[in-house]
Design a protein around this motif. Structure first.
Motif, short mmCIF file in Angstrom:
data_model
loop_
_atom_site.label_atom_id
_atom_site.label_comp_id
_atom_site.label_asym_id
_atom_site.label_seq_id
_atom_site.Cartn_x
_atom_site.Cartn_y
_atom_site.Cartn_z
N GLU A 1 3.76 52.38 -1.47
CA GLU A 1 5.07 51.75 -1.16
C GLU A 1 5.90 52.63 -0.22
N ARG A 2 5.75 53.95 -0.37
CA ARG A 2 6.47 54.87 0.53
C ARG A 2 5.95 54.70 1.96
N ASP A 3 4.64 54.62 2.09
CA ASP A 3 4.03 54.59 3.43
C ASP A 3 4.07 53.21 4.09
N ALA A 4 3.90 52.16 3.27
CA ALA A 4 3.68 50.82 3.87
C ALA A 4 4.76 49.81 3.52
N GLY A 5 5.52 50.09 2.46
CA GLY A 5 6.52 49.12 2.00
C GLY A 5 6.09 48.53 0.67
N PRO A 6 6.93 47.64 0.12
CA PRO A 6 6.65 47.09 -1.20
C PRO A 6 5.30 46.37 -1.27
N ILE A 7 4.57 46.64 -2.34
CA ILE A 7 3.31 45.91 -2.56
C ILE A 7 3.69 44.50 -2.98
N ASP A 8 3.32 43.50 -2.19
CA ASP A 8 3.64 42.14 -2.66
C ASP A 8 2.45 41.41 -3.24
N LEU A 9 1.25 41.98 -3.07
CA LEU A 9 0.06 41.40 -3.72
C LEU A 9 -0.76 42.55 -4.31
N TRP B 1 1.85 37.49 2.27
CA TRP B 1 2.02 38.88 1.84
C TRP B 1 1.98 39.81 3.05
N LYS B 2 2.74 40.93 2.96
CA LYS B 2 2.69 41.95 4.03
C LYS B 2 1.85 43.15 3.59
N VAL B 3 2.00 43.52 2.31
CA VAL B 3 1.29 44.69 1.80
C VAL B 3 0.50 44.28 0.56
N ALA B 4 -0.82 44.48 0.63
CA ALA B 4 -1.68 44.16 -0.51
C ALA B 4 -2.36 45.43 -1.00
N TRP B 5 -2.66 45.45 -2.29
CA TRP B 5 -3.39 46.58 -2.89
C TRP B 5 -4.51 46.01 -3.75
N ILE B 6 -5.70 46.52 -3.55
CA ILE B 6 -6.86 46.05 -4.32
C ILE B 6 -7.52 47.24 -5.01
#
Ligand SMILES: NC(=O)c1ccc[n+]([C@@H]2O[C@H](COP(=O)([O-])OP(=O)(O)OC[C@H]3O[C@@H](n4cnc5c(N)ncnc54)[C@H](OP(=O)(O)O)[C@@H]3O)[C@@H](O)[C@H]2O)c1
Length: 260
Positions: free
Chosen positions: A79-87, A11-16
């Protein structure tokens, strides 16, 4: 795709969500070593900022998961700032002990709003985006308390049972769209959530070890991730007991057990 825990992270972008304390906080710190951007959400801005100060890959995004519009805006901003959330690890949760058939409306509503609708609010914004991209990994944190109805859990167990059911539906429906779904069912973990519990907690696991087990399961793209394994497997057996045996077991071994 990394399946072994070595090599390029999957994953590149994660959100918790629920990243200010406990399991979410520990998982955020682990993920920050492997993922370029880890967006961390909860209501406590101070705790998120303190955590983010430990690693430049951690980005605080304060949020109340019960506010559907705020959740959608939060996901849009990440998603605007970092890219698509993939996790996306949908981990925020609340627990109130209700004893002796105490039907506390506020506690029961809070359980549904945070534990269940908090996840649904995130799904409403995440699924269309992941569907369009044909990829993504959604992680729903439920609990062993969702396997069967247990004493003192009226404000909590039903919300986790609902999440277990929801995850099953989503797993089948989202797989053909390229979206992975994982369900996390922890046993007792030593976090602020359990610290005041007045009953014995068999197999109580430290939060860092719980987060490690969670991440291992995610890297292997497991559907159901459980820890500590022995205790969770034992509780899972309750699901196949006939009602008569289950209620006997609960009255004999679970009701009335207290440390106080
Ligand atoms: N600990 C256990 O034994 C155990 C067992 C099974 C399952 N679980 C589940 O694991 C997850 C993490 O729990 P934990 O043990 O790590 O507990 P915790 O330390 O109390 O963490 C709960 C997190 O959820 C956040 N949260 C609560 N209400 C929120 C809201 N309305 N909006 C956004 N964030 C909110 C809290 O942050 P703020 O207060 O800052 O918002 C906190 O970051 C929960 O879903 C819990 O049900 C825990």
């Amino acid at each position: 795709m990394n399946m072994s825990g070595s090599g390029a992270p999957p994953w590149k972008v994660a959100w918790i969500t629920g990243a200010s304390t406990g399991i979410g906080r520990e998982l955020a710190m682990l993920l920050a070593r492997r993922v370029e951007t880890v967006a961390i959400s909860a209501r406590s801005t101070d705790k998120l900022e303190e955590l983010a100060s430990t690693d430049p890959r951690l980005h605080p995004v304060p949020l109340d998961v019960t506010d559907a519009q705020a959740v959608a805006e939060c996901i849009g901003a990440i998603e605007r700032d970092a890219g698509p959330i993939d996790l996306a690890v949908l981990n925020a949760g609340t627990w109130t002990l209700l004893d002796r058939a105490d039907i506390d409306l506020a506690a029961m509503r809070a359980g549904i709003e945070v534990n269940y609708m908090g996840v649904v609010n995130a799904l409403a914004a995440l699924v269309p985006r992941m569907r369009e991209r044909g990829s993504g990994h959604i992680v729903i944190v439920a609990s062993v308390a969702g396997y069967r109805g247990l004493p003192r859990s009226a404000a909590y167990g039903p919300t986790k049972a609902a999440l277990i059911n929801l995850a099953e539906t989503l797993k089948s429906e989202l797989a053909p769209l390229g979206i992975t779904v994982s369900l996390v069912n922890p046993g007792f973990i030593d976090t602020p959530m359990t610290r005041e519990n007045p009953f014995p907690m068999p197999g109580l696991m430290p939060a860092p070890a719980a987060a490690r087990a969670l991440l291992d399961g995610l890297e292997k793209r497991q559907y159901e991730i459980i820890f500590p394994r022995g205790f969770v497997r034992a509780v899972k057996l309750l699901r196949i007991l006939p009602n008569r045996v289950f209620f006997w077991y609960v009255s004999r071994f679970v009701m009335g057990r207290s440390k106080r």
